[in-house]
Design an enzyme around this catalytic site. Structure first.
Site, mmCIF file in Angstrom:
data_model
loop_
_atom_site.group_PDB
_atom_site.id
_atom_site.type_symbol
_atom_site.label_atom_id
_atom_site.label_comp_id
_atom_site.label_asym_id
_atom_site.label_seq_id
_atom_site.Cartn_x
_atom_site.Cartn_y
_atom_site.Cartn_z
ATOM 1 N N HIS A 147 3.037 -7.571 1.820
ATOM 2 C CA HIS A 147 2.337 -8.419 2.773
ATOM 3 C C HIS A 147 1.230 -9.199 2.087
ATOM 4 C CE1 HIS A 147 -0.103 -4.765 2.553
ATOM 5 N NE2 HIS A 147 -1.145 -5.531 2.886
ATOM 6 N N GLU A 151 -1.823 -0.179 8.120
ATOM 7 C CA GLU A 151 -2.851 -1.021 8.712
ATOM 8 C C GLU A 151 -2.237 -1.931 9.771
ATOM 9 O OE1 GLU A 151 -4.279 -3.053 5.250
ATOM 10 O OE2 GLU A 151 -2.645 -4.513 5.232
ATOM 11 N N ARG A 204 -1.017 -4.770 -6.334
ATOM 12 C CA ARG A 204 -0.742 -6.206 -6.334
ATOM 13 C C ARG A 204 0.548 -6.505 -7.081
ATOM 14 N NH1 ARG A 204 -6.138 -6.367 -8.362
ATOM 15 N NH2 ARG A 204 -7.633 -6.527 -6.653
ATOM 16 N N HIS A 214 0.831 -1.197 0.000
ATOM 17 C CA HIS A 214 0.000 0.000 0.000
ATOM 18 C C HIS A 214 0.871 1.254 0.000
ATOM 19 C CE1 HIS A 214 -3.287 -2.668 0.774
ATOM 20 N NE2 HIS A 214 -2.863 -2.976 1.983
#
Length: 323
Positions: free
Chosen positions: A173, A116, A193, A97
């Site tokens: 991740h 996150e 991705r 991200h």
């Protein structure tokens, strides 16, 4: 009297999703592979509707824009946090991200970056995460991504029920099969991705990859964050603080394990609460509200003190200084 804001869930189908949100939490979910429950969200891709009180029927994004007294008159244009439950019935794509600056420059107006974290609700024996990478330079990272050398690039990290994982923006991740987590994150739906196992959807289409964005935004070299996890006893509760500023500038996250009563005072403009197990009550201004496993709500700014009672496991979060 101001009430807590109870929120109606929003569900998202995912190629990797399953049915545990129904079987484990009792939610009435749509047919198909349901991967995500957006529990506390004002993001345009899935804002929750407020179910009670003076704001009943409003979505959380509208409340943020129109009813700032509930949030302590914060300055941000968007509600900064998002709470989810993810059911990884299959492995998620390997992804990364962006931070706030990259998202502002390359994504839709108002989109935040995405730091996150995960509290692992359950993990099947032998479960692991993709977390971080072995590349020493950005050129080495790019070369390994373009070659598809995932075996040498990606780090596999074992994970079990009850673990906590902090995932700053720029960290490669992936959740893998057999893991369910509660995710606390910045309010962003931007994912780049690297690899998606060459999967296809029902129409035979592969999902889009974002190789250049992934190369641009990945932290190189990978450095794991050093957490200062703290546990304390308060009344009849054990409170574990997983992250807080300055380590986590966007949010603080705690786990509350309660058997009895817990009195708390507001420490932030508002607080987000997700009940993961048990049942009990939230009491404020002399009024009690029943809460149970699967309940998600926001404690607004007007409520300065409250009490939890019952047998409860909860994850709470608060905005940080950069939220």
């Amino acid at each position: 009297m101001t009430e807590p804001l109870f929120l109606a869930p929003v569900f998202h189908q995912k190629i990797w999703g399953g049915r545990k949100l129904e079987t484990e939490f009792g939610y009435q979910i749509p047919d198909g592979k349901i991967g995500e429950l957006w529990a506390i969200s004002a993001h345009p891709n899935g804002p929750n509707k407020i179910e009670n009180g003076p704001l009943a029927g409003k979505t959380l994004d509208r409340a943020w824009a129109e009813d700032q007294a509930y949030f302590g008159h914060q300055k941000g244009k968007v509600f900064p946090l998002l709470t989810k439950i993810l059911d990884a019935n299959d492995s998620l794509s390997v992804q990364v991200h962006p931070d706030d600056a990259y998202a502002a420059a390359h994504e839709r107006p108002g989109e935040l970056g995405k730091t996150e974290c995960w509290y692992v609700i359950s993990a099947e024996p032998g479960s692991y995460l993709i977390y971080g990478h072995h590349a020493k330079t950005r050129q080495e990272l790019a070369d390994m991504i373009h070659r598809g050398d995932w075996e040498h690039l990606l780090r596999k990290v074992p994970v079990k029920t009850g673990d906590f994982v902090y995932v700053p923006s720029g960290t490669i991740h992936a959740l893998n099969k057999g893991i369910m987590v509660l995710e606390t994150q910045q309010s962003s739906d931007t994912t780049y991705r690297l690899y998606d196992y060459d999967r296809t959807d029902a129409q035979g289409h592969k999902r889009e990859l974002h190789l250049q964005q992934s190369i641009d935004t990945t932290n190189v070299p990978n450095v794991d964050p050093k957490l200062d996890i703290q546990t304390e006893q308060a009344d009849d509760a054990t409170i574990t603080t997983y992250v807080q500023p300055p380590i986590s500038p966007f949010f603080a996250v705690q786990r509350i394990q309660l058997n009895g009563k817990l009195q708390q005072q507001a420490q932030a403009p508002y607080t987000l609460v997700s009940v993961l197990a048990g049942s009990g009550e939230f009491i404020a201004d002399g009024k009690a509200f029943a809460i149970k496993k699967g309940t998600h709500f926001l404690i607004p700014n007007q409520i300065k003190s409250w009490q939890f009672t019952g047998d409860l496991e909860m994850i709470t979060s608060e905005p940080g200084p950069k939220a």
